[in-house]
Write a protein that holds these residues in place. Structure first.
Motif, PDB file in Angstrom:
ATOM      1  N   ALA A   1       0.837  -1.210   0.000  1.00  0.00           N
ATOM      2  CA  ALA A   1       0.000   0.000   0.000  1.00  0.00           C
ATOM      3  C   ALA A   1       0.868   1.255   0.000  1.00  0.00           C
ATOM      4  CB  ALA A   1      -0.928  -0.004   1.208  1.00  0.00           C
ATOM      5  N   ILE A   2       1.928   1.251   0.799  1.00  0.00           N
ATOM      6  CA  ILE A   2       2.827   2.405   0.857  1.00  0.00           C
ATOM      7  C   ILE A   2       3.524   2.606  -0.492  1.00  0.00           C
ATOM      8  CG2 ILE A   2       4.958   3.296   1.883  1.00  0.00           C
ATOM      9  CD1 ILE A   2       4.085   1.927   4.507  1.00  0.00           C
ATOM     10  N   SER A   3       3.963   1.511  -1.110  1.00  0.00           N
ATOM     11  CA  SER A   3       4.670   1.615  -2.393  1.00  0.00           C
ATOM     12  C   SER A   3       3.739   2.139  -3.484  1.00  0.00           C
ATOM     13  CB  SER A   3       5.264   0.266  -2.791  1.00  0.00           C
ATOM     14  OG  SER A   3       4.258  -0.659  -3.160  1.00  0.00           O
ATOM     15  N   ILE A   4       2.479   1.734  -3.437  1.00  0.00           N
ATOM     16  CA  ILE A   4       1.493   2.232  -4.408  1.00  0.00           C
ATOM     17  C   ILE A   4       1.297   3.741  -4.233  1.00  0.00           C
ATOM     18  CG2 ILE A   4      -0.974   2.203  -4.987  1.00  0.00           C
ATOM     19  CD1 ILE A   4      -0.900  -0.843  -4.488  1.00  0.00           C
ATOM     20  N   CYS A   5       1.216   4.172  -2.971  1.00  0.00           N
ATOM     21  CA  CYS A   5       1.048   5.605  -2.688  1.00  0.00           C
ATOM     22  C   CYS A   5       2.268   6.409  -3.133  1.00  0.00           C
ATOM     23  CB  CYS A   5       0.797   5.820  -1.193  1.00  0.00           C
ATOM     24  SG  CYS A   5      -0.801   5.245  -0.610  1.00  0.00           S
TER      25      CYS A   5
ATOM     26  N   SER B   1      -3.122   7.242 -16.269  1.00  0.00           N
ATOM     27  CA  SER B   1      -4.234   6.750 -15.448  1.00  0.00           C
ATOM     28  C   SER B   1      -4.260   7.551 -14.148  1.00  0.00           C
ATOM     29  CB  SER B   1      -4.085   5.256 -15.158  1.00  0.00           C
ATOM     30  OG  SER B   1      -5.282   4.742 -14.582  1.00  0.00           O
ATOM     31  N   ASP B   2      -5.135   7.157 -13.228  1.00  0.00           N
ATOM     32  CA  ASP B   2      -5.172   7.805 -11.919  1.00  0.00           C
ATOM     33  C   ASP B   2      -3.911   7.452 -11.130  1.00  0.00           C
ATOM     34  OD1 ASP B   2      -8.051   9.041 -10.949  1.00  0.00           O
ATOM     35  OD2 ASP B   2      -8.224   7.675 -12.644  1.00  0.00           O
ATOM     36  N   PRO B   3      -3.477   8.339 -10.249  1.00  0.00           N
ATOM     37  CA  PRO B   3      -2.218   8.121  -9.524  1.00  0.00           C
ATOM     38  C   PRO B   3      -2.102   6.759  -8.841  1.00  0.00           C
ATOM     39  CG  PRO B   3      -2.957  10.378  -9.204  1.00  0.00           C
ATOM     40  CD  PRO B   3      -4.045   9.686  -9.972  1.00  0.00           C
ATOM     41  N   LEU B   4      -3.136   6.346  -8.105  1.00  0.00           N
ATOM     42  CA  LEU B   4      -3.064   5.092  -7.360  1.00  0.00           C
ATOM     43  C   LEU B   4      -3.137   3.856  -8.260  1.00  0.00           C
ATOM     44  CD1 LEU B   4      -5.251   5.936  -4.218  1.00  0.00           C
ATOM     45  CD2 LEU B   4      -2.753   5.779  -4.348  1.00  0.00           C
ATOM     46  N   HIS B   5      -3.485   4.049  -9.507  1.00  0.00           N
ATOM     47  CA  HIS B   5      -3.585   2.941 -10.462  1.00  0.00           C
ATOM     48  C   HIS B   5      -2.264   2.695 -11.195  1.00  0.00           C
ATOM     49  CE1 HIS B   5      -5.755   1.195 -14.246  1.00  0.00           C
ATOM     50  NE2 HIS B   5      -5.545   0.231 -13.369  1.00  0.00           N
ATOM     51  N   MET B   6      -1.332   3.653 -11.079  1.00  0.00           N
ATOM     52  CA  MET B   6      -0.164   3.649 -11.945  1.00  0.00           C
ATOM     53  C   MET B   6       0.811   2.498 -11.681  1.00  0.00           C
ATOM     54  SD  MET B   6      -0.642   5.995 -14.163  1.00  0.00           S
ATOM     55  CE  MET B   6       0.861   5.519 -14.966  1.00  0.00           C
ATOM     56  N   LYS B   7       1.031   2.130 -10.446  1.00  0.00           N
ATOM     57  CA  LYS B   7       2.018   1.089 -10.150  1.00  0.00           C
ATOM     58  C   LYS B   7       1.616  -0.236 -10.787  1.00  0.00           C
ATOM     59  CE  LYS B   7       4.658  -1.063  -6.405  1.00  0.00           C
ATOM     60  NZ  LYS B   7       5.997  -0.662  -6.895  1.00  0.00           N
TER      61      LYS B   7
ATOM     62  N   LEU C   1      -7.579   2.613  -2.921  1.00  0.00           N
ATOM     63  CA  LEU C   1      -6.263   2.111  -2.542  1.00  0.00           C
ATOM     64  C   LEU C   1      -6.337   0.632  -2.160  1.00  0.00           C
ATOM     65  CD1 LEU C   1      -3.274   2.385  -1.826  1.00  0.00           C
ATOM     66  CD2 LEU C   1      -3.963   3.282   0.410  1.00  0.00           C
ATOM     67  N   LEU C   2      -7.328   0.259  -1.364  1.00  0.00           N
ATOM     68  CA  LEU C   2      -7.480  -1.138  -0.953  1.00  0.00           C
ATOM     69  C   LEU C   2      -7.732  -2.031  -2.162  1.00  0.00           C
ATOM     70  CD1 LEU C   2      -9.622  -0.697   2.294  1.00  0.00           C
ATOM     71  CD2 LEU C   2      -7.182  -1.242   2.137  1.00  0.00           C
ATOM     72  N   ARG C   3      -8.509  -1.528  -3.108  1.00  0.00           N
ATOM     73  CA  ARG C   3      -8.776  -2.275  -4.336  1.00  0.00           C
ATOM     74  C   ARG C   3      -7.486  -2.481  -5.117  1.00  0.00           C
ATOM     75  NH1 ARG C   3      -9.589  -0.989  -9.652  1.00  0.00           N
ATOM     76  NH2 ARG C   3     -11.101  -2.234 -10.830  1.00  0.00           N
ATOM     77  N   GLU C   4      -6.678  -1.419  -5.205  1.00  0.00           N
ATOM     78  CA  GLU C   4      -5.418  -1.528  -5.940  1.00  0.00           C
ATOM     79  C   GLU C   4      -4.448  -2.490  -5.268  1.00  0.00           C
ATOM     80  OE1 GLU C   4      -4.223  -0.529  -8.931  1.00  0.00           O
ATOM     81  OE2 GLU C   4      -6.354  -0.161  -9.195  1.00  0.00           O
TER      82      GLU C   4
END
Length: 198
Positions: free
Chosen positions: A15-19, A132-138, A171-174
Motif C-alpha cells: 500500500a505504501i509503495s502504491i502511494c 491513469s489515476d495516480p493510485l492505479h499507476m504502479k 487504494l485497498l482495491r489496488e
C-alpha cells in the motif's frame, strides 16, 4: 501468528509503495500516450475517465506525444465503445481525429494494455506514456512492462479520488489487484517453466 504478521506487513508495504509511486511522473517525449479506460456512456465519459483524457490531451498539445490511444470496450447498454466516446470528447477539445487511435475490445486494465501494445506494434510505435489515476499507476506500469511496452508513467495531476472516503476503497482495491496480479504472474511463470521441460 507469524505468517499472519508477514502477510499484514506485505500488504502494508505494498500500500505504501502504491502511494509513493502515485507521485512519480516520468513524462518525456514518446510516440504515443496510452489512456486507460474508466467507463463511459454513449454520450459522455465518466468523471474519472475525463480526467485521464484531459491529461492525455495536455500531453499531446504540449508535444510530448504525436498520437493518443484511447482504450475501453463497449459497456453494458451502450452502442459505442468507451474509447470511441473518449475520441469524440478529445476531438471537441481540438485533437485531430487522425492523431487518435482506438482500442475498443478491452474490459480490464490488462486487456487495455495488451491490446494497446498490439496497436503500437501494428503502427511501428515504440515508446508510450501511460496515463491513469495516480493510485492505479504502479499496477498499470507493471502490466505494461510485462507486455514489453517501453513506457513512462504519467498519472493525472487531478483525480476524482480526493476524499478519504473515496481514496481508501480505491487504494485497498489496488492493493488487492496488485497482489493478485503478482501471484498470477508467478504461477504463470512456473507453469511455463514446467511446459518447457525445465
Amino acid at each position: 501468528m507469524f505468517i499472519a504478521g508477514i502477510i499484514i506487513a506485505y500488504v502494508v508495504i505494498t500500500a505504501i509503495s502504491i502511494c509513493l509511486y502515485s507521485k512519480v511522473d516520468e513524462k518525456q517525449p514518446a510516440d504515443v500516450a496510452v489512456i486507460l479506460g474508466a467507463g463511459a456512456s454513449d454520450e459522455k465519459v465518466s468523471p474519472v475517465f475525463q480526467e485521464r483524457i484531459n491529461h492525455g490531451i495536455s500531453l499531446y498539445k504540449n508535444k510530448y506525444v504525436k498520437k493518443l490511444i484511447f482504450t475501453g470496450g463497449t459497456g453494458k447498454g451502450n452502442q459505442n465503445s468507451d474509447a470511441y466516446t473518449a475520441m469524440q470528447y478529445a476531438i471537441k477539445q481540438g485533437v485531430p481525429k487522425d492523431d487518435i487511435l482506438l482500442e475498443e475490445m478491452s474490459v480490464i486494465t490488462q486487456e487495455n494494455i495488451k491490446n494497446a501494445k498490439m496497436i503500437m506494434d501494428k503502427n511501428s510505435y515504440h515508446t508510450a506514456i501511460l496515463v491513469s489515476d495516480p493510485l492505479h499507476m504502479k499496477r498499470a506500469m507493471l502490466m505494461a512492462k510485462n507486455s514489453k511496452i517501453d513506457c513512462y508513467s504519467s498519472p493525472t495531476p487531478t483525480t476524482k479520488y480526493i476524499t478519504l472516503k473515496s481514496t481508501l476503497p480505491f487504494l485497498l482495491r489496488e492493493v488487492f489487484f496488485y497482489v493478485g496480479y503478482k501471484i498470477y504472474t508467478m504461477f504463470d511463470y512456473i507453469s511455463r517453466l514446467f511446459k518447457s521441460g525445465l
